[in-house]
Design a protein around this motif. Sequence first.
Motif, short mmCIF file in Angstrom:
data_model
loop_
_atom_site.label_atom_id
_atom_site.label_comp_id
_atom_site.label_asym_id
_atom_site.label_seq_id
_atom_site.Cartn_x
_atom_site.Cartn_y
_atom_site.Cartn_z
N TRP A 195 -3.88 -17.22 6.79
CA TRP A 195 -3.24 -16.13 6.07
C TRP A 195 -2.92 -15.02 7.05
CZ3 TRP A 195 -2.89 -16.22 0.55
CH2 TRP A 195 -3.49 -17.34 -0.04
N SER A 196 -1.65 -14.64 7.10
CA SER A 196 -1.22 -13.52 7.94
C SER A 196 -0.75 -12.39 7.03
CB SER A 196 -0.07 -13.94 8.86
OG SER A 196 -0.48 -14.99 9.72
N PRO A 197 -1.08 -11.13 7.34
CA PRO A 197 -0.68 -10.04 6.45
C PRO A 197 0.63 -9.38 6.85
CG PRO A 197 -2.27 -9.23 8.04
CD PRO A 197 -2.04 -10.69 8.37
N PHE A 198 1.43 -9.03 5.84
CA PHE A 198 2.51 -8.06 6.00
C PHE A 198 2.13 -6.86 5.16
CE2 PHE A 198 6.29 -6.02 4.17
CZ PHE A 198 6.88 -5.54 5.33
N ILE A 199 1.99 -5.70 5.80
CA ILE A 199 1.48 -4.51 5.13
C ILE A 199 2.41 -3.33 5.39
CG2 ILE A 199 -0.42 -2.82 5.07
CD1 ILE A 199 -2.34 -5.05 5.81
N LEU A 200 2.67 -2.57 4.34
CA LEU A 200 3.25 -1.24 4.48
C LEU A 200 2.35 -0.27 3.72
CD1 LEU A 200 7.13 -1.59 4.03
CD2 LEU A 200 5.88 -1.08 6.12
N VAL A 201 2.06 0.88 4.34
CA VAL A 201 1.25 1.92 3.72
C VAL A 201 1.90 3.26 3.98
CG1 VAL A 201 -0.26 2.16 5.74
CG2 VAL A 201 -1.09 2.86 3.48
N GLY A 202 1.78 4.18 3.02
CA GLY A 202 2.35 5.51 3.16
C GLY A 202 3.63 5.66 2.37
N ASN A 203 4.24 6.84 2.47
CA ASN A 203 5.51 7.06 1.78
C ASN A 203 6.66 7.02 2.78
OD1 ASN A 203 5.81 9.69 2.96
ND2 ASN A 203 4.43 10.52 1.39
N GLU A 204 7.86 7.30 2.30
CA GLU A 204 9.05 7.10 3.13
C GLU A 204 9.03 7.91 4.42
OE1 GLU A 204 12.18 8.06 0.44
OE2 GLU A 204 12.06 6.16 -0.66
N PHE A 208 0.82 -1.20 0.00
CA PHE A 208 0.00 0.00 0.00
C PHE A 208 0.87 1.26 0.00
CE2 PHE A 208 -3.87 -2.23 2.11
CZ PHE A 208 -4.38 -2.55 0.86
N THR A 209 2.07 1.16 -0.55
CA THR A 209 2.93 2.33 -0.72
C THR A 209 2.85 2.79 -2.18
OG1 THR A 209 4.94 1.16 -1.44
CG2 THR A 209 4.51 1.27 0.94
N PRO A 210 3.36 3.98 -2.49
CA PRO A 210 3.37 4.42 -3.90
C PRO A 210 4.54 3.84 -4.70
CG PRO A 210 4.20 6.16 -2.49
CD PRO A 210 3.77 5.05 -1.57
N TYR A 211 5.31 2.94 -4.11
CA TYR A 211 6.52 2.43 -4.74
C TYR A 211 6.34 0.98 -5.19
CZ TYR A 211 7.90 6.16 -1.53
OH TYR A 211 7.95 7.33 -0.81
N ASP A 212 7.01 0.63 -6.27
CA ASP A 212 7.08 -0.77 -6.68
C ASP A 212 8.21 -1.45 -5.91
OD1 ASP A 212 5.07 -0.25 -8.50
OD2 ASP A 212 6.44 0.02 -10.20
N TRP A 213 7.94 -2.64 -5.40
CA TRP A 213 8.93 -3.37 -4.61
C TRP A 213 9.65 -4.39 -5.49
CZ3 TRP A 213 5.63 -5.01 0.28
CH2 TRP A 213 5.13 -3.86 0.91
N THR A 214 10.95 -4.56 -5.23
CA THR A 214 11.76 -5.52 -5.97
C THR A 214 12.57 -6.36 -5.00
OG1 THR A 214 11.96 -3.97 -7.83
CG2 THR A 214 13.52 -5.81 -7.75
N GLN A 215 12.55 -7.66 -5.19
CA GLN A 215 13.36 -8.54 -4.35
C GLN A 215 14.84 -8.30 -4.62
OE1 GLN A 215 12.86 -12.75 -5.04
NE2 GLN A 215 14.21 -13.34 -3.37
N ILE A 216 15.63 -8.31 -3.54
CA ILE A 216 17.08 -8.26 -3.70
C ILE A 216 17.68 -9.43 -2.93
CG2 ILE A 216 17.20 -5.78 -4.09
CD1 ILE A 216 18.10 -5.44 -1.21
N GLY A 217 18.80 -9.92 -3.40
CA GLY A 217 19.45 -11.05 -2.75
C GLY A 217 18.72 -12.35 -3.03
N THR A 218 19.11 -13.39 -2.33
CA THR A 218 18.51 -14.71 -2.50
C THR A 218 17.77 -15.12 -1.24
OG1 THR A 218 20.54 -15.78 -1.75
CG2 THR A 218 20.29 -15.41 -4.13
N SER A 219 16.90 -16.11 -1.38
CA SER A 219 16.08 -16.53 -0.24
C SER A 219 16.81 -17.48 0.70
CB SER A 219 14.80 -17.21 -0.75
OG SER A 219 14.00 -16.27 -1.44
N ASN A 220 17.83 -18.18 0.22
CA ASN A 220 18.62 -19.10 1.06
C ASN A 220 17.72 -20.05 1.84
OD1 ASN A 220 21.10 -17.89 0.31
ND2 ASN A 220 20.79 -16.27 1.83
N THR A 221 16.82 -20.71 1.15
CA THR A 221 15.86 -21.57 1.83
C THR A 221 16.47 -22.92 2.20
OG1 THR A 221 15.01 -22.43 -0.25
CG2 THR A 221 13.90 -20.51 0.67
N ALA A 222 16.01 -23.45 3.33
CA ALA A 222 16.38 -24.79 3.78
C ALA A 222 15.25 -25.31 4.65
CB ALA A 222 17.69 -24.78 4.56
N GLY A 223 14.95 -26.59 4.54
CA GLY A 223 13.92 -27.20 5.37
C GLY A 223 12.50 -26.86 4.95
#
Length: 446
Positions: A111-120, A12-27
């Motif tokens: 389902w659990s939410p992760f939300i960000l709203v607003g600008n910087e 809910f921000t005015p910015y497009d989000w981009t993944q950086i780095g790797t997830s390094n998943t295990a298990g």
Amino acid sequence: MSISTNLSIINFTPYDWTQIGTSNTAGLTEWTFPKSLASGQAYGAEIVVNKPAQAHAQWAFTWADDTNPVANLILAVSGSSYSIDAALDEYSTENNPKGSVVNIPLASEAWSPFILVGNESNLAGNDPPTDWMAQNLPYIGCLTLQDMVIPGSHDAGMSEINYPREGTAANSQTQTLNITGQLQAGIRYFDIRPTISHGQFYTGHYTDELGANGESIADIISDINRFTAKGNKELIILELSHTLDTDSGYQAFSDSQYSSLLSQFRTGTKNLYTGDGADVLTKLPLSDFISNSPAVVIVCDERNTSWLASNGFQNKGFYSSSQFPVYNNYADTTDLATMQKDQYTKLVAQTKTPDNAAQLFLLSWTFTQNVIDAVGLGGDTLRQSATYFNGFLAQVGGSVPYTGPITWVAQKSGLPNIILIDNVPTNNRFLTVMAIGLTRFYGTQC
């Protein structure tokens, strides 16, 4: 113990989000997080852990540059408990300084939410402040109640069982938290059903003459006063309905009984909102209520404006339902999908052609017990069933349009003004952060 769960990532921000780095998943067998997420979009990330002792995964994203993450969502496992630790690496949010870690509980098949709203400069998100209305007043103060989403509590007084008549914690107790706990969790609309029992005013949950009483009205007044005395300049709405005299015939309150009830509220409750007695409150901006102090509004479903005026309650904090019109039509079902479709269909219809132009739409995200469960022969209690239903409130995606309000509002199906739930969670203010996000992102900019 393994787990299959979901995280709704809501931008809910005015910015497009981009993944950086790797997830390094295990298990894990599933950690389906997006490469990017555009402004206004939501993504349902599936998480399946099959080896808890080895489980590790993360998802960092940015909108600023390719090296410094705005936040990093890290899977956390402690015994049989799972959560997401959201590390706020680049910016602060309301109630959470830069560098802090916000914990988001996960539950199986939910389902659990992760939300960000607003600008910087004014971000809000998970773990909102207790006084969330006041803290967000610069951004939502110009909005009327028809432009907002408000967290609500169904049968709000039923966090305890008193003087039962075949009522038990399994079939009559709808809440774990008392009114104080619900206020601290962010609830601002309270469904209050007054009863008379043993000569005192209580709340109650009855079907015909079977059920139980909950918190007393005196305790509810004390709970509200303690909350507002701590400097919480919030709008608190109590809607009184379903009055019942359990001492004498299980009838609705007489005029004298109703007058005595309101007198107890009037003499005991601090910060009653005494605006113009003729106001239609749903048309007023939030700032009219709480710019300078808390405001407590008491809506009287069973008495009209004329009765309130002639009995000395007008301009004293009491309003009729015509001054606070609410469309409230629950699904009356034990089935989650049936409830979702029912409430979605009603929201679409009422948004297109409202019964009352001044009304609020109440989304009743509630479970209704069947007879087998109510008499104790079924499986889940009211609160267990409510917890299951609540686990899908933040659901996004899916092949049908009626998953939940995040998707509905994004599709322009309508804005639910009150989201009503049973069993307000004790460890997760997910409904409040959803309300803040929906209100700030889709409301007019103040």
